[in-house]
Design a protein around this motif. Structure first.
Motif, PDB file in Angstrom:
ATOM      1  N   GLY A  85      30.749  -2.918 -46.455  1.00 22.88           N
ATOM      2  CA  GLY A  85      30.826  -3.383 -47.833  1.00 22.88           C
ATOM      3  C   GLY A  85      29.867  -2.659 -48.755  1.00 22.88           C
ATOM      4  N   ARG A  86      28.959  -1.884 -48.173  1.00 25.51           N
ATOM      5  CA  ARG A  86      28.003  -1.139 -48.986  1.00 25.51           C
ATOM      6  C   ARG A  86      28.508   0.300 -49.136  1.00 25.51           C
ATOM      7  NH1 ARG A  86      21.950  -1.221 -47.813  1.00 25.51           N
ATOM      8  NH2 ARG A  86      22.045  -0.502 -49.995  1.00 25.51           N
ATOM      9  N   LEU A  87      29.189   0.541 -50.216  1.00 29.68           N
ATOM     10  CA  LEU A  87      29.781   1.849 -50.440  1.00 29.68           C
ATOM     11  C   LEU A  87      30.064   2.067 -51.909  1.00 29.68           C
ATOM     12  CD1 LEU A  87      33.598   2.014 -49.787  1.00 29.68           C
ATOM     13  CD2 LEU A  87      32.394  -0.171 -49.858  1.00 29.68           C
ATOM     14  N   THR A  88      30.271   3.314 -52.269  1.00 35.32           N
ATOM     15  CA  THR A  88      30.842   3.705 -53.546  1.00 35.32           C
ATOM     16  C   THR A  88      31.958   4.694 -53.223  1.00 35.32           C
ATOM     17  OG1 THR A  88      28.898   3.365 -54.942  1.00 35.32           O
ATOM     18  CG2 THR A  88      30.476   5.023 -55.664  1.00 35.32           C
ATOM     19  N   GLU A  89      33.141   4.411 -53.729  1.00 35.57           N
ATOM     20  CA  GLU A  89      34.305   5.229 -53.404  1.00 35.57           C
ATOM     21  C   GLU A  89      34.584   6.211 -54.537  1.00 35.57           C
ATOM     22  OE1 GLU A  89      38.703   4.436 -51.364  1.00 35.57           O
ATOM     23  OE2 GLU A  89      37.537   2.771 -52.195  1.00 35.57           O
ATOM     24  N   PHE A  90      35.129   7.373 -54.182  1.00 33.73           N
ATOM     25  CA  PHE A  90      35.473   8.369 -55.206  1.00 33.73           C
ATOM     26  C   PHE A  90      36.776   9.062 -54.834  1.00 33.73           C
ATOM     27  CE2 PHE A  90      32.451  10.304 -52.211  1.00 33.73           C
ATOM     28  CZ  PHE A  90      33.139  11.408 -51.765  1.00 33.73           C
ATOM     29  N   ALA A  91      37.472   9.539 -55.854  1.00 30.61           N
ATOM     30  CA  ALA A  91      38.732  10.259 -55.639  1.00 30.61           C
ATOM     31  C   ALA A  91      38.953  11.210 -56.805  1.00 30.61           C
ATOM     32  CB  ALA A  91      39.903   9.287 -55.519  1.00 30.61           C
ATOM     33  N   ALA A  92      39.418  12.407 -56.500  1.00 29.22           N
ATOM     34  CA  ALA A  92      39.689  13.422 -57.523  1.00 29.22           C
ATOM     35  C   ALA A  92      41.155  13.807 -57.458  1.00 29.22           C
ATOM     36  CB  ALA A  92      38.805  14.648 -57.314  1.00 29.22           C
ATOM     37  N   GLY A  93      41.761  13.947 -58.622  1.00 29.54           N
ATOM     38  CA  GLY A  93      43.165  14.326 -58.670  1.00 29.54           C
ATOM     39  C   GLY A  93      43.528  14.926 -60.014  1.00 29.54           C
ATOM     40  N   ILE A  94      44.708  15.495 -60.080  1.00 34.38           N
ATOM     41  CA  ILE A  94      45.218  16.086 -61.323  1.00 34.38           C
ATOM     42  C   ILE A  94      45.473  14.970 -62.321  1.00 34.38           C
ATOM     43  CG2 ILE A  94      47.095  17.426 -62.345  1.00 34.38           C
ATOM     44  CD1 ILE A  94      47.493  18.687 -59.548  1.00 34.38           C
ATOM     45  N   ALA A  95      44.938  15.118 -63.524  1.00 32.52           N
ATOM     46  CA  ALA A  95      45.078  14.077 -64.537  1.00 32.52           C
ATOM     47  C   ALA A  95      46.082  14.424 -65.619  1.00 32.52           C
ATOM     48  CB  ALA A  95      43.713  13.801 -65.188  1.00 32.52           C
ATOM     49  N   ASP A  96      46.410  15.687 -65.785  1.00 25.09           N
ATOM     50  CA  ASP A  96      47.309  16.146 -66.839  1.00 25.09           C
ATOM     51  C   ASP A  96      48.758  15.835 -66.459  1.00 25.09           C
ATOM     52  OD1 ASP A  96      48.932  17.671 -68.617  1.00 25.09           O
ATOM     53  OD2 ASP A  96      47.258  19.030 -68.987  1.00 25.09           O
ATOM     54  N   THR A  97      49.418  15.000 -67.258  1.00 23.73           N
ATOM     55  CA  THR A  97      50.799  14.611 -66.969  1.00 23.73           C
ATOM     56  C   THR A  97      51.731  15.816 -66.946  1.00 23.73           C
ATOM     57  OG1 THR A  97      50.432  12.451 -68.002  1.00 23.73           O
ATOM     58  CG2 THR A  97      52.713  13.131 -67.680  1.00 23.73           C
ATOM     59  N   ALA A  98      51.526  16.764 -67.862  1.00 24.01           N
ATOM     60  CA  ALA A  98      52.382  17.952 -67.919  1.00 24.01           C
ATOM     61  C   ALA A  98      52.272  18.769 -66.638  1.00 24.01           C
ATOM     62  CB  ALA A  98      52.017  18.803 -69.137  1.00 24.01           C
ATOM     63  N   VAL A  99      51.059  18.872 -66.083  1.00 19.18           N
ATOM     64  CA  VAL A  99      50.865  19.623 -64.837  1.00 19.18           C
ATOM     65  C   VAL A  99      51.543  18.902 -63.678  1.00 19.18           C
ATOM     66  CG1 VAL A  99      49.159  20.494 -63.197  1.00 19.18           C
ATOM     67  CG2 VAL A  99      48.723  20.655 -65.653  1.00 19.18           C
ATOM     68  N   LEU A 100      51.427  17.567 -63.633  1.00 16.15           N
ATOM     69  CA  LEU A 100      52.091  16.794 -62.586  1.00 16.15           C
ATOM     70  C   LEU A 100      53.605  16.983 -62.650  1.00 16.15           C
ATOM     71  CD1 LEU A 100      50.088  13.432 -62.859  1.00 16.15           C
ATOM     72  CD2 LEU A 100      49.899  15.135 -61.028  1.00 16.15           C
ATOM     73  N   ALA A 101      54.147  16.918 -63.855  1.00 15.60           N
ATOM     74  CA  ALA A 101      55.589  17.087 -64.022  1.00 15.60           C
ATOM     75  C   ALA A 101      56.030  18.491 -63.621  1.00 15.60           C
ATOM     76  CB  ALA A 101      55.976  16.796 -65.470  1.00 15.60           C
ATOM     77  N   GLN A 102      55.225  19.490 -63.960  1.00 13.64           N
ATOM     78  CA  GLN A 102      55.555  20.869 -63.598  1.00 13.64           C
ATOM     79  C   GLN A 102      55.512  21.057 -62.087  1.00 13.64           C
ATOM     80  OE1 GLN A 102      52.877  23.796 -65.216  1.00 13.64           O
ATOM     81  NE2 GLN A 102      54.322  25.488 -64.921  1.00 13.64           N
ATOM     82  N   LEU A 103      54.546  20.412 -61.450  1.00 14.81           N
ATOM     83  CA  LEU A 103      54.413  20.500 -59.999  1.00 14.81           C
ATOM     84  C   LEU A 103      55.661  19.943 -59.310  1.00 14.81           C
ATOM     85  CD1 LEU A 103      52.479  21.179 -57.619  1.00 14.81           C
ATOM     86  CD2 LEU A 103      51.638  18.836 -57.789  1.00 14.81           C
ATOM     87  N   VAL A 104      56.113  18.797 -59.757  1.00 16.56           N
ATOM     88  CA  VAL A 104      57.299  18.172 -59.170  1.00 16.56           C
ATOM     89  C   VAL A 104      58.553  18.970 -59.506  1.00 16.56           C
ATOM     90  CG1 VAL A 104      58.751  16.103 -59.229  1.00 16.56           C
ATOM     91  CG2 VAL A 104      56.273  15.872 -59.130  1.00 16.56           C
ATOM     92  N   ALA A 105      58.626  19.496 -60.720  1.00 11.62           N
ATOM     93  CA  ALA A 105      59.806  20.249 -61.142  1.00 11.62           C
ATOM     94  C   ALA A 105      59.958  21.567 -60.385  1.00 11.62           C
ATOM     95  CB  ALA A 105      59.737  20.520 -62.646  1.00 11.62           C
ATOM     96  N   SER A 106      58.867  22.066 -59.814  1.00 12.33           N
ATOM     97  CA  SER A 106      58.922  23.355 -59.110  1.00 12.33           C
ATOM     98  C   SER A 106      59.543  23.247 -57.723  1.00 12.33           C
ATOM     99  CB  SER A 106      57.504  23.933 -58.989  1.00 12.33           C
ATOM    100  OG  SER A 106      56.705  23.131 -58.127  1.00 12.33           O
ATOM    101  N   VAL A 107      59.779  22.010 -57.261  1.00 11.77           N
ATOM    102  CA  VAL A 107      60.332  21.799 -55.925  1.00 11.77           C
ATOM    103  C   VAL A 107      61.852  21.661 -56.013  1.00 11.77           C
ATOM    104  CG1 VAL A 107      60.260  20.352 -53.865  1.00 11.77           C
ATOM    105  CG2 VAL A 107      58.210  20.622 -55.267  1.00 11.77           C
ATOM    106  N   GLN A 108      62.548  22.287 -55.081  1.00 10.03           N
ATOM    107  CA  GLN A 108      64.010  22.238 -55.065  1.00 10.03           C
ATOM    108  C   GLN A 108      64.502  20.800 -54.928  1.00 10.03           C
ATOM    109  OE1 GLN A 108      65.803  24.291 -51.771  1.00 10.03           O
ATOM    110  NE2 GLN A 108      67.891  24.009 -52.502  1.00 10.03           N
ATOM    111  N   ARG A 109      65.552  20.475 -55.662  1.00 11.22           N
ATOM    112  CA  ARG A 109      66.140  19.143 -55.615  1.00 11.22           C
ATOM    113  C   ARG A 109      67.539  19.204 -55.010  1.00 11.22           C
ATOM    114  NH1 ARG A 109      64.321  16.118 -61.243  1.00 11.22           N
ATOM    115  NH2 ARG A 109      62.216  17.009 -61.371  1.00 11.22           N
ATOM    116  N   PHE A 110      67.928  18.085 -54.380  1.00 11.84           N
ATOM    117  CA  PHE A 110      69.264  17.995 -53.804  1.00 11.84           C
ATOM    118  C   PHE A 110      69.583  16.515 -53.614  1.00 11.84           C
ATOM    119  CE2 PHE A 110      65.947  18.997 -50.758  1.00 11.84           C
ATOM    120  CZ  PHE A 110      65.985  17.915 -49.898  1.00 11.84           C
ATOM    121  N   PRO A 111      70.866  16.165 -53.514  1.00 12.38           N
ATOM    122  CA  PRO A 111      71.240  14.754 -53.394  1.00 12.38           C
ATOM    123  C   PRO A 111      70.988  14.206 -51.991  1.00 12.38           C
ATOM    124  CG  PRO A 111      73.187  16.130 -53.333  1.00 12.38           C
ATOM    125  CD  PRO A 111      72.039  17.041 -53.643  1.00 12.38           C
TER     126      PRO A 111
END
Length: 294
Positions: free
Chosen positions: A224-250
């Motif tokens: 219970g004695r801790l401090t948690e941290f996490a780092a990630g991409i915050a820019d929505t446009a970058v997230l959308a571009q990342l997902v859009a770069s992957v091939q899609r199929f049904p």
């Protein structure tokens, strides 16, 4: 309406980075919400949003997971996806925020469900601990276990993307960080340290945000004695571009548009079929196994 994103606890709902990011919906545990109320809530979300993506940590109590499975079974709906994450709880919260951001970008439910796995690769999650004696999620050496009994001990542990443990303040000790632009989210618990400023500087983060420590964090980290941290991409446009770069199929079963190898909603394997080689290609010797000219 965008796909609904749901979580198992309100402390997994981080403050949105902008005004257009939709909120997350909290599905209460069995001891706080009756089955009838839970069914009514899920039915309402399906009516309003069409699909519901539920993201939870593997540290969530089993009773809560069984409740989620019951809701999906009773409603007999493949429009409800249950995504279990191995990330620490704050990492799960950060992933949920990224999915909320993407849901406002006209991303379909199938792609959004598969994006949870994709975005996980780009998250760095860890914690600052006073003890690692009960830490099971990350390999710990006998030496580190022994140091846990020394008063005032500190351990900086990276759980994802690869396990790593250091002693803060030791010369040359450093946690491997992201090689792309990120923001650092810190959930201050009962264990504080100025070392977190050092971490932010070493990782060259663009900003540091504060959050509440998730209730599941103590169970995940073994203390219970801790401090948690996490780092990630915050820019929505970058997230959308990342997902859009992957091939899609049904999806071959439910028809949703996907990325990745499995549908989060119907669980069907969704690997695209290999294209047939043109007649005579093998005999000509002009192409290798990949179909490209040698």
């Amino acid at each position: 309406m965008p796909t609904a994103i749901a979580v198992t606890s309100p402390d997994l709902v981080l403050a949105p980075p902008d005004r257009i990011t939709p909120p997350a919906h909290v599905l209460g545990p069995p001891e706080r919400q009756s089955l009838d109320d839970a069914l009514s809530q899920m039915h309402f979300l399906l009516e309003q949003h069409g699909h519901v993506l539920v993201v939870h940590s593997r540290a969530v109590p089993r009773e809560h997971v069984r409740r989620l499975q019951t809701l999906r079974a009773v409603l007999e709906s493949e429009r409800v996806a249950l995504v279990s994450s191995d990330l620490p709880p704050l990492g799960v919260a950060l992933l949920v925020r990224q999915l909320r951001q993407l849901s406002a970008c006209d991303v379909g439910p199938g792609v959004l469900g598969a994006a949870a796995r994709l975005l996980t690769y780009y998250l760095h999650a860890g914690a600052l601990l006073n003890s690692v004696t009960r830490l099971d999620a990350v390999p710990v050496s006998l030496k580190a276990h022994a140091r846990s009994w020394v008063p005032g001990s500190q351990f900086a542990v990276l759980a994802h993307p690869a396990p790593h443990l250091i002693t803060p303040g030791t010369e040359g000790a450093r946690l491997p960080g992201p090689e792309f632009a990120t923001e650092l989210t810190v959930a201050q618990g009962q264990f504080t340290s100025e070392w977190l400023r050092t971490l932010a500087r070493q990782w060259s983060v663009q900003a540091v945000r504060q959050a509440e420590l998730p209730a599941e964090s103590a169970r995940w980290w073994g203390t219970g004695r801790l401090t948690e941290f996490a780092a990630g991409i915050a820019d929505t446009a970058v997230l959308a571009q990342l997902v859009a770069s992957v091939q899609r199929f049904p999806c071959p079963w439910c028809g949703l548009e996907l990325i990745g190898d499995r549908c989060a909603f119907c669980a069907a394997s969704a690997l695209p079929a290999e294209p047939a080689a043109p007649s005579g290609t093998a005999a000509s010797g002009g192409a290798g196994p990949s179909g490209r000219s040698r």
